[in-house]
Design a protein around this motif. Structure first.
Motif, PDB file in Angstrom:
ATOM      1  N   MET B 459      96.151  13.217  22.661  1.00  0.00           N
ATOM      2  CA  MET B 459      95.020  13.438  21.755  1.00  0.00           C
ATOM      3  C   MET B 459      95.348  13.070  20.308  1.00  0.00           C
ATOM      4  O   MET B 459      94.555  12.404  19.639  1.00  0.00           O
ATOM      5  N   PRO B 460      96.523  13.513  19.786  1.00  0.00           N
ATOM      6  CA  PRO B 460      96.805  13.193  18.376  1.00  0.00           C
ATOM      7  C   PRO B 460      96.826  11.697  18.103  1.00  0.00           C
ATOM      8  O   PRO B 460      96.597  11.273  16.974  1.00  0.00           O
ATOM      9  N   MET B 461      97.075  10.894  19.147  1.00  0.00           N
ATOM     10  CA  MET B 461      97.184   9.457  18.920  1.00  0.00           C
ATOM     11  C   MET B 461      95.876   8.850  18.431  1.00  0.00           C
ATOM     12  O   MET B 461      95.884   7.894  17.658  1.00  0.00           O
ATOM     13  N   PHE B 462      94.741   9.419  18.883  1.00  0.00           N
ATOM     14  CA  PHE B 462      93.459   8.889  18.406  1.00  0.00           C
ATOM     15  C   PHE B 462      93.343   9.072  16.899  1.00  0.00           C
ATOM     16  O   PHE B 462      92.906   8.178  16.174  1.00  0.00           O
ATOM     17  N   LEU B 463      93.744  10.244  16.431  1.00  0.00           N
ATOM     18  CA  LEU B 463      93.645  10.504  14.995  1.00  0.00           C
ATOM     19  C   LEU B 463      94.642   9.662  14.209  1.00  0.00           C
ATOM     20  O   LEU B 463      94.323   9.145  13.142  1.00  0.00           O
ATOM     21  N   GLN B 464      95.841   9.520  14.772  1.00  0.00           N
ATOM     22  CA  GLN B 464      96.816   8.664  14.096  1.00  0.00           C
ATOM     23  C   GLN B 464      96.276   7.261  13.952  1.00  0.00           C
ATOM     24  O   GLN B 464      96.430   6.616  12.917  1.00  0.00           O
ATOM     25  N   GLY B 465      95.668   6.773  15.028  1.00  0.00           N
ATOM     26  CA  GLY B 465      95.140   5.415  15.021  1.00  0.00           C
ATOM     27  C   GLY B 465      94.006   5.275  14.026  1.00  0.00           C
ATOM     28  O   GLY B 465      93.955   4.321  13.241  1.00  0.00           O
ATOM     29  N   MET B 466      93.098   6.237  14.024  1.00  0.00           N
ATOM     30  CA  MET B 466      92.020   6.262  13.044  1.00  0.00           C
ATOM     31  C   MET B 466      92.599   6.176  11.644  1.00  0.00           C
ATOM     32  O   MET B 466      92.021   5.576  10.741  1.00  0.00           O
ATOM     33  N   TYR B 479     105.172   4.104   5.681  1.00  0.00           N
ATOM     34  CA  TYR B 479     103.832   3.917   5.124  1.00  0.00           C
ATOM     35  C   TYR B 479     103.305   5.262   4.627  1.00  0.00           C
ATOM     36  O   TYR B 479     103.561   6.303   5.245  1.00  0.00           O
ATOM     37  N   GLU B 480     102.521   5.193   3.568  1.00  0.00           N
ATOM     38  CA  GLU B 480     101.938   6.431   3.037  1.00  0.00           C
ATOM     39  C   GLU B 480     101.037   7.080   4.080  1.00  0.00           C
ATOM     40  O   GLU B 480     101.084   8.290   4.302  1.00  0.00           O
ATOM     41  N   HIS B 481     100.205   6.238   4.756  1.00  0.00           N
ATOM     42  CA  HIS B 481      99.292   6.822   5.746  1.00  0.00           C
ATOM     43  C   HIS B 481     100.072   7.367   6.938  1.00  0.00           C
ATOM     44  O   HIS B 481      99.608   8.262   7.627  1.00  0.00           O
ATOM     45  N   GLY B 482     101.256   6.820   7.193  1.00  0.00           N
ATOM     46  CA  GLY B 482     102.095   7.346   8.264  1.00  0.00           C
ATOM     47  C   GLY B 482     102.635   8.724   7.921  1.00  0.00           C
ATOM     48  O   GLY B 482     102.666   9.624   8.748  1.00  0.00           O
ATOM     49  N   LYS B 483     103.028   8.870   6.646  1.00  0.00           N
ATOM     50  CA  LYS B 483     103.534  10.182   6.209  1.00  0.00           C
ATOM     51  C   LYS B 483     102.466  11.246   6.365  1.00  0.00           C
ATOM     52  O   LYS B 483     102.745  12.367   6.776  1.00  0.00           O
TER      53      LYS B 483
END
Lengths: 253, 573, 258
Positions: B459-466, B479-483
């Motif tokens: 489930m968290p992968m969808f949000l990470q991808g978004m 990456y900042e968005h990765g952090k």
């Protein structure tokens, strides 16, 4: 144990009209069509995208390939004859025709070898000034190579063998023989004919097996053995057919 | 009668080089389960690097070698090896061999009332070729070059210049050959060896699913084989099928002919790999259909539309492949075509799912362990399918392509989807194979653990991808968005490790039940299909008398039959 | 500054076309949510109502479910709307409606390599100098031919993309070695960079600020670290920077870029 026997090994299924083996070989050939179809698509895509593409007849040995076409078509005929001989209950004739098929397929491979070999000792040097020279490689040194160019095909010096020349390494952009690495044309030529050659070898193995140890089945299960030879024949015609496509595609177009 | 025959065979012919479809099916199942466990372990190791990048775990250096993990710190090239091999192993060595080689081999001939596959020796060959392919893939970790590290998709030119790829290609050639042999065998068996009275529309849906799957394998794999041959030529013979002119690696111009096309590989690869998705999902749908019908105690709703939808799905799966390549610079015409086919292919999937859900209406649902897995498959597959929509439309794919959203999407299809169904299948057919039931309590523990933690992982992968985290990143915190979403990664990693723990009850249950499970008769689930008409375990040759079929596959709760179900081979009164 | 921009859903959008991408993503997710919830209610209801219990028997009669056909038709119709109404027009705009020269777009060349983004600005003359693979070296990453007069005022930066706000940018993407994927998440632009091909893209920023460029396609060991900085300047700031950089000689540029 009656239920443990697998049906339709020698007699066709009443609804489909084929034996298991025959249906199996048709399916296998369908997958082979996809295999060669994919490679032919690769050929089309690479050729369409290429800046230049040689004429097959300028680069390859058309007479040898024509001879090979005749050899292969003849082998398909003898293959049919060997199967027909079994249908007519003539085992001796089957062996004779099968032997001829195998001999012809070996001949195909030998001719192929004669076609392949010179390509690996024939070189092309691409120079930094965008020209190239074809010929045979002499001694190689650290800073230069010795190179004997081919005689010109036409013009006033046609047929005259030029002297060996010295080419500085610093002038060379790329040095390659006419093997697969020469260009996409030769890469495709070697890949397609090589894969086809592997299919020929596969056919030789199967046919030799059917001619000698596999033919023991003739004594016990005639119909089943005849079916096997028929399947081997279908495969062989397919290999033949692939060559019929390869020949114009690579050698003529 | 069959016993005498068996005695003639020695240990090797009976258990190792057996030509009995049941033994081969078991061999496939065990091997594939081991590969699944191995592929899963690779991922659990990767998930540590993802959750806690740069943390050293000294004991792992001992296991994987100082070359891969100096001082317990994972190197990026080792991370990429694990990633590529996780994908390859799960798809080609785990799920497909389990779904097709394992279940297909064991169950399909029984369900059609055949004594064995049409070509038993070929069947044995396809297992051993698969086994060799697996050995090559595993062995590649121990080669000096290491395992493949260019992703399971192996896009050139990267895969042409990266180490480890050659072994991968050889391994793939073996796996493809195995699949081709297997698929020919499956199709011939289903077409030729059905029992008397078993017409095509009386086939259990599982057999239909296997038939369509076999056609997909037969026709889609050869192009990948062709691509593999071309890549081998690129690597070994110095050709440049996939290498354009003027390539410069580390500021050195490569000595190649050039004029190749990197996209050629992608076309050939996805021409296989999209149908491959349906190879992964169709047998799972087949298993779910069997379990649903049996445990709802009523016929499947819309059996014929299920069959037509499956055939249509199989056909369509050949013309959607380029939706994996929207970002390669595709123009409007081609993208319009592939978007449209992609939207069309979602329709049969909706039909199949709808039919399965409506089958619940008017049922009397037994919540057995296989049924729990089959029920869970439905919403999990629905999530996997629905999240494919934004990826199948070019405009939304711009943002989501090659992100964790994609990873979430296809894992929901394959892991909580297909794997749930496969687990259900193991619980369902275990008594047929061994004559014993698996433990109910442990089964339920396994089910709830698996269901919950699979969702925690994916489930968290969808949000990470978004949130724009790319896939295949060794360390997303650069990456900042990765952090920002690193906490999601940590949650997902813990989910994965807990998922690993949740499999322990299954492993215990699986082995203990072989010896200590509750003994049951030949038809413990009161099922109607033919495999339950054979003894458990079925002897060599399967059936004591040749079965004759009188009716459709799912005659549950017919008003005229007081027993509550009418097996396909039960003679009409 | 970045932290405050990002939430758990989509990242901020600073492009002129990005709202359409976001709108499609949001609409699809509402649609997916609606289907899943509706379907889930029916599913759960069935699981509870039709559980096995004493005195309850399954019915052999199959329900006549017209609703299923309607729901399938609705799903298909909605997908058609998404496809024709949303996705295709956006894609056509991105692919075909490039800014015209009247809009004074800034032209750039982007050269990807393992593992960096090189940005090639044409300089004041608006013309790119010639480049060639043979000239590529550690101190000339894009193989720029300095003998070419057009190259004299060219500017090359490494992992450092600076663009003006409110002005269209047109980039030609090329790769030196393997496939990369040029991605600016906040710009809603992503394009695979394929060796042997030159692929044009365009975008236009609506806000100034500091952002990041990412590589979205596995390109080797350091793929994860193939990130660039994106600075969106105001028009005046950009002109000042551009004149300063392109005017100075090459040595200076390299040092300042590092």
């Amino acid at each position: 144990m009656s239920s443990a026997e697998i049906k339709y090994i020698d007699k066709p299924h009443p609804l489909t009209g084929v034996t298991n083996a025959k249906l199996g070989i048709w399916l296998f050939l369908a997958s082979e069509v996809m295999l060669f179809g994919a490679l032919f698509s690769a050929y089309v895509l690479l050729r369409v995208g290429a800046t230049s593409w040689p004429r097959g007849s300028d680069e390859l040995n058309v007479p040898l390939a024509t001879l090979n076409t005749i050899v292969l078509i003849t082998s398909s005929v003898t293959m049919v004859m060997s199967w027909a001989s079994l249908k007519l209950d003539n085992f001796g004739k089957f062996r004779r025709y099968m032997g001829m098929t195998i001999a012809l397929s070996l001949a195909f491979l030998v001719i192929k070898t004669f076609e392949y070999t010179p390509k690996f000792s024939h070189y092309e040097v691409f120079l930094n000034d965008k020209t190239s020279v074809r010929g045979h490689l002499g001694e190689k040194h650290e800073d230069h190579i010795l190179f004997t160019p081919d005689p010109e095909k036409d013009g006033e010096h046609a047929g005259v063998h030029p002297e060996e020349m010295r080419i500085e390494r610093s002038d060379i952009r790329r040095l390659t023989n006419f093997g697969p690495r020469h260009s996409n044309f030769f890469a495709l030529y070697f890949t397609l004919t090589g894969l086809h050659g592997l299919h020929i070898i596969g056919g030789i193995v199967v046919n030799t097996w059917l001619m000698f140890p596999g033919s023991a089945m003739w004594k016990t299960q005639r119909e089943r053995f005849t079916g096997r030879v028929e399947c081997a024949g279908l495969y062989w015609h397919f290999v033949d057919l692939v060559w019929i496509f390869l020949f114009p595609l690579l050698y003529l177009l | 009668m069959s016993g005498e025959h068996d005695h003639e065979l020695g240990f090797w012919r009976k258990y190792v080089f057996s030509i009995d479809h049941k033994v081969i099916g078991i061999q496939y199942t065990i091997t594939a389960l081991l590969f699944l466990l191995f592929g899963f372990t690779l991922m659990m190791v990767m998930r540590f690097q993802l959750a806690y990048p740069g943390t050293e775990i000294p004991f792992l250096a001992k296991i994987f070698g100082e070359g891969n993990m100096p001082g317990g710190l994972m190197l990026p090239e080792f991370y990429n090896q694990l990633g590529a091999m996780h994908g390859t192993i799960m798809v080609f060595l785990g799920v497909v061999p389990l779904a097709v080689g394992g279940f297909g081999n064991y169950v399909m001939p029984l369900q059609i009332g055949a004594p064995d596959m049409a070509f038993p020796r070929l069947n044995m060959a396809s297992y051993w070729v698969y086994f060799l392919g697996g050995v090559i893939m595993l062995g590649s970790f121990f080669l000096p070059s290491g395992a493949a590290q260019s992703g399971w998709t192996s896009y050139p030119p990267l895969s042409n210049i990266n180490p480890g790829q050659t072994a991968w290609l050889f391994g793939m050639v073996f796996l493809i050959t195995s699949s081709l042999l297997g698929s020919v065998n499956f199709i011939v068996t289903i077409i030729q060896l059905r029992a008397e009275g078993l017409t095509f529309f009386r086939l259990p849906f599982f057999v239909w699913a296997q038939l369509v799957t076999a056609f997909l394998l037969l026709l889609a794999f050869p192009p990948l084989e062709a691509a593999g041959v071309l890549q081998l030529m690129d690597r070994l013979a110095g050709t440049s099928f996939f290498m354009p002119s003027g390539l410069v690696v580390s500021n050195q111009v490569l000595d190649i002919a050039g004029e190749g096309n990197p996209l050629l590989w992608q076309h050939l690869f996805w021409f296989l790999a999209h149908p491959e998705v349906y190879v992964l999902i169709l047998p799972a749908m087949g298993i779910v259909a069997e379990i649903l019908a049996n445990n709802t105690r009523k016929p499947l709703w819309g059996y014929r539309s299920l069959v037509y939808a499956t055939i249509f799905l199989g056909f369509m799966s050949f013309i959607v492949w380029a939706h994996h390549m929207f970002m390669t610079g595709m123009g409007t015409t081609m993208s319009a075509f592939f978007q449209t086919t992609t939207m069309i292919i979602s329709v049969p999937s909706v039909i199949i799912l709808t039919a399965m859900v409506i089958s619940l209406w008017g049922a009397s649902i037994r919540y057995t362990v296989p049924m729990l897995f089959a029920i869970a498959f439905l919403p999990m597959f629905a999530i996997g399918g629905l999240t494919g929509l934004p990826l199948g439309l070019t405009a939304s794919d711009i943002h989501l392509h090659d992100t964790y959203y994609v990873i979430g999407h296809f894992h929901f299809v394959v892991a909580p989807g297909t794997l749930m169904a496969l687990f259900g299948g193991i619980y369902y057919w275990f008594p047929k194979v061994t004559g014993r039931l698996m433990n109910n309590m442990l089964g339920k523990l396994h089910f709830w653990g698996t269901l919950i933690f699979m969702n925690v992982v994916f489930m968290p992968m969808f949000l990470q991808g978004m949130h724009s985290v790319s896939r295949r990143l060794y360390d997303q915190t650069v990456y900042e968005h990765g952090k920002d979403v690193q906490d999601l990664t940590i949650a997902s990693s813990w989910g994965a490790w807990c998922l690993g723990i949740a499999q322990i009850p299954f492993i215990i249950n699986f082995f203990a039940s072989i010896f200590a499970g509750k003994k049951v008769g030949s038809n413990p689930w009161d099922a109607t299909t033919l495999e339950w008409a054979a003894p458990s375990p079925p002897p060599h040759g399967n059936f004591e008398t040749e079965p004759v079929v009188y009716r459709g596959p799912y005659e549950y709760s017919p008003p005229e039959d007081p027993t509550g179900f009418s097996p396909q081979n039960k003679a009409p009164a | 500054m970045l932290d405050s921009l990002y939430g758990y859903w989509l990242p901020p959008d600073i492009s002129t076309h990005g709202y359409q991408v976001d709108r499609l993503i949001n609409v699809i997710h509402w649609f997916m949510g609606a289907i899943f919830v509706g379907w889930g209610i029916f599913f759960t209801y069935c699981l509870i109502r039709f559980r096995a219990r004493p005195g309850h028997r399954a019915s052999h009669q199959l329900p006549k479910a017209k609703a299923s056909k309607w729901s399938e038709v609705c799903v298909a119709a909605f997908e058609a709307v998404l496809l024709i109404g949303f996705s295709m027009p956006v894609w056509a705009q991105i692919k075909n409606e490039f800014p015209t020269e009247e809009q004074k777009p800034l032209h750039l060349r982007i050269v990807a390599e393992q593992f960096a983004w090189n940005f090639h600005y044409p300089g004041a003359d608006g013309e790119f100098g010639r480049t060639a693979p043979e000239l590529m070296a550690a101190d000339n990453l894009i193989g720029l031919d300095y003998d070419d007069p057009a190259a004299a005022d060219d500017l090359v930066t490494n992992n450092d993309l600076r663009i003006p706000v409110d002005r269209p940018i047109i980039c030609d993407l090329t790769s030196k070695d393997v496939i990369h994927s040029f991605w600016i998440p906040v710009m809603r632009i992503k394009q695979d960079v394929i060796p042997g091909m030159k692929i044009p893209i365009w975008f236009q920023a609506t806000q100034t600020g500091d952002y990041q460029v990412a590589c979205a396609q596995l390109c080797g060991n350091n793929h994860y670290n193939m990130k660039g900085d994106l600075t969106v300047y105001s028009a005046a700031e950009f002109e000042a920077w551009y004149a300063d950089m392109a005017g100075g000689d090459d040595e200076e540029e390299e040092e300042e870029d590092e």
